[in-house]
Design a protein around this motif. Structure first.
Motif: not given
Length: 540
Positions: A118-123, A152-157, A162-163
């Motif tokens: 969901s984000s780069l800085d979530n828990d 590897w698969h691209w995540d647009s969010r 991600y591996l």
């Protein structure tokens, strides 16, 4: 004799693939109540434990090996109450219960991954393995997926990759994060508290990855037919030094073992797939502080030669120390033994020899449902496939559906598996004549050969805990000795269609085998082995 606490040494573990075992509610899919309903059949075989392939909550992109809730039962299989009843029934029949733990990766629908992406800085931002794109937008390194293409698969969010070592819907968890390890061990303990007796660990050497994300080197030589190698899959062309079998894995296995040691009489068997699998098996099991057992793909190849069998056994014996192996010659990922090794010519006679071989080698045994019936591989058309692996690589590779078709209980259209007109995979017409109902009362059937030999094995602990010494072999014959303080048995196998004669200096007394197994004979210091036969002799 083995103690209760090490029941797993030499145990025979019957693998149940629940989707295909027995459908209790006639929706076309096997379920946990179906396994419970057939518990007396499993117990009649003489096995020691069952291993349940995944039944966890899952979107079923990889049929349960993509878990979205590690502590839940998917509704198609039942619920936790059904699982508790299964455990109770198994224990009443004297059977242990082991379940599949898919710790390396989850489903992309697992709440952990939903939050992580969901984000780069979530828990849970670093609960999975994320990597930035290269300046030109390409993937972080050259790692490949077992199922084909980049890992590897691209995540647009997150605007990151991600591996995923398997499907792109199966993101790999980040074991370098201690919170991930703690959470996964909590899920293991959840099932221990419910009374499970052990775990089969899926892809047990994949847990850790190289933090520097270094490229794997090319393999110097790619040999078709060697362990896990298919030339139609680029995965075979790399030496997988950095994406699996990492040294950090050892410490995790120690933590896992420490947890199981708090629950006496429990065990683990780890699946190991790599180019140096026998060395990895040894490293993961010796020392009594990591896994109890491992099995590899070394006996799941198309090479059924006795030369290969002996080389595999002696290699593991040399490096194992106080570790313990577990051997499988069939499972839910490879073609059926009767087809892969039997080539469907005298497949039943040949399969009986392989059965005796597997059950008389040193180590524990994983026995896949239907092998006791001598089932051949089912033949499916492309439009009948559901396995993403098979769909991706058709027609060079037909996938894994052919070994996953429903268990034939009766020789009729539905096989006695379901009353549904549309089972999740079609019943194989080739397998129906080998149904349980057809073999049950046939004294010479392979089903009864399994039953009789498994019970004979229990009566002779030397076949369970004895040492092993190989004498001679060629590609179709093998002779070896199993021995402990109280008994020594000489064993000879012939997997060919020709009579074989083996000279021996041993003084032997014929050890009677069940009538259902073709037996050789000993005379004038010669063991004569008819086609597809075995000989057991007590050493005087």
């Amino acid at each position: 004799m083995t103690t209760n606490n090490d029941w797993w040494r030499g145990a025979v573990i019957y693998q149940v693939y629940p989707r295909s075992f027995f459908d209790s509610n006639n929706d076309g899919i096997g379920d946990l109540p179906g396994v419970t309903a057939k518990m007396s059949y499993i117990a009649s075989l003489g096995v020691d434990a069952i291993w349940l392939s995944p039944f966890f909550t899952s979107p079923m992109k990889d049929f349960g090996y993509d878990v979205s809730d590690y502590c839940g039962v998917d509704p198609i299989f039942g619920d936790l109450d059904d699982f508790d009843k299964l455990i109770e029934a198994a224990h009443q029949h004297g059977l242990k219960v082991m379940i599949d733990q898919v710790l390396n990766h989850s489903s992309d629908q697992h709440p952990w991954f939903v939050e992580s992406r969901s984000s780069l800085d979530n828990d849970k931002a670093d609960w999975y393995i994320w990597g930035d794109a290269n300046p030109d937008g390409t993937v972080p390194n050259n790692w490949l997926s077992v199922f084909g293409g980049p890992a590897w698969h691209w995540d647009s969010r997150r605007k990151q990759y991600y591996l995923h070592n398997f499907l792109d819907s199966q993101p790999d968890l980040n074991f370098h994060n201690p919170n991930v390890v703690d959470a996964l061990l909590d899920t293991v303990e959840f099932w221990l508290k419910r009374g499970v007796d052990g775990f089969r660990l899926d892809t047990a050497n994949y847990y850790y990855h190289d933090l520097e994300l270094r490229n794997n080197p090319p393999k110097e030589e790619v040999v078709e037919g060697s362990i896990g190698v298919r030339l139609d899959n680029p995965y075979a062309y790399q030496l997988h030094l950095y994406d699996k079998s990492r040294p950090e894995n050892i410490e995790f296995l120690k933590r896992l073992r420490a947890l199981l040691d708090q629950y006496p009489n429990t065990t683990t068997v780890g699946e190991v797939g790599c180019d140096f699998s026998l060395d990895t098996m040894a490293a993961y099991t010796k020392g009594n502080d990591k896994l109890h057992m491992c099995y590899s793909f070394d006996l799941l190849t198309h090479d059924s030669s006795m030369t290969h069998i002996r080389n595999t056994m002696e290699t593991i014996e040399e490096g194992l120390g106080d570790g313990w192996p577990c051997w499988a010659i069939g499972n839910h990922d490879v073609a059926r033994v009767a087809t892969r090794w039997g080539e469907e010519q005298d497949a039943i006679a040949k399969s009986k020899v392989y059965m005796v071989m597997q059950l008389s080698l040193r180590g524990s045994v994983c026995l896949y449902q239907g092998e006791e019936l001598g089932l051949p591989e089912a033949e499916l058309q492309f439009e009948q496939l559901v396995d993403p692996f098979g769909i991706n690589f058709w027609p060079e590779f037909k996938g894994r559906d052919g070994c996953r078709t429903p268990m034939p209980w009766e020789n009729q259209a539905s096989g006695g598996f379901t009353l549904s007109d549309s089972p999740w995979l079609p019943m194989s017409d080739k397998q129906l004549p080998l149904a349980v109902s057809e073999q049950d009362n046939d004294a010479l059937s392979i089903l009864n050969a399994y039953r009789e030999f498994l019970h004979l094995r229990k009566a002779h602990p030397v076949l369970i805990n004895g040492d092993i010494e190989f004498l001679s072999h060629d590609d179709t014959t093998l002779e070896y000795i199993r021995k402990n303080d109280s008994e020594q048995l000489y064993i000879a196998l012939n997997t060919s269609a020709e009579e074989k004669v083996i000279a021996t200096t041993l003084e032997l007394e014929t050890f009677p085998l069940p009538q259902s197994i073709q037996s050789g004979h000993f005379e004038n210091q010669q063991v004569t082995l008819p086609a597809y036969s075995v000989f057991f002799g007590s050493i005087k």
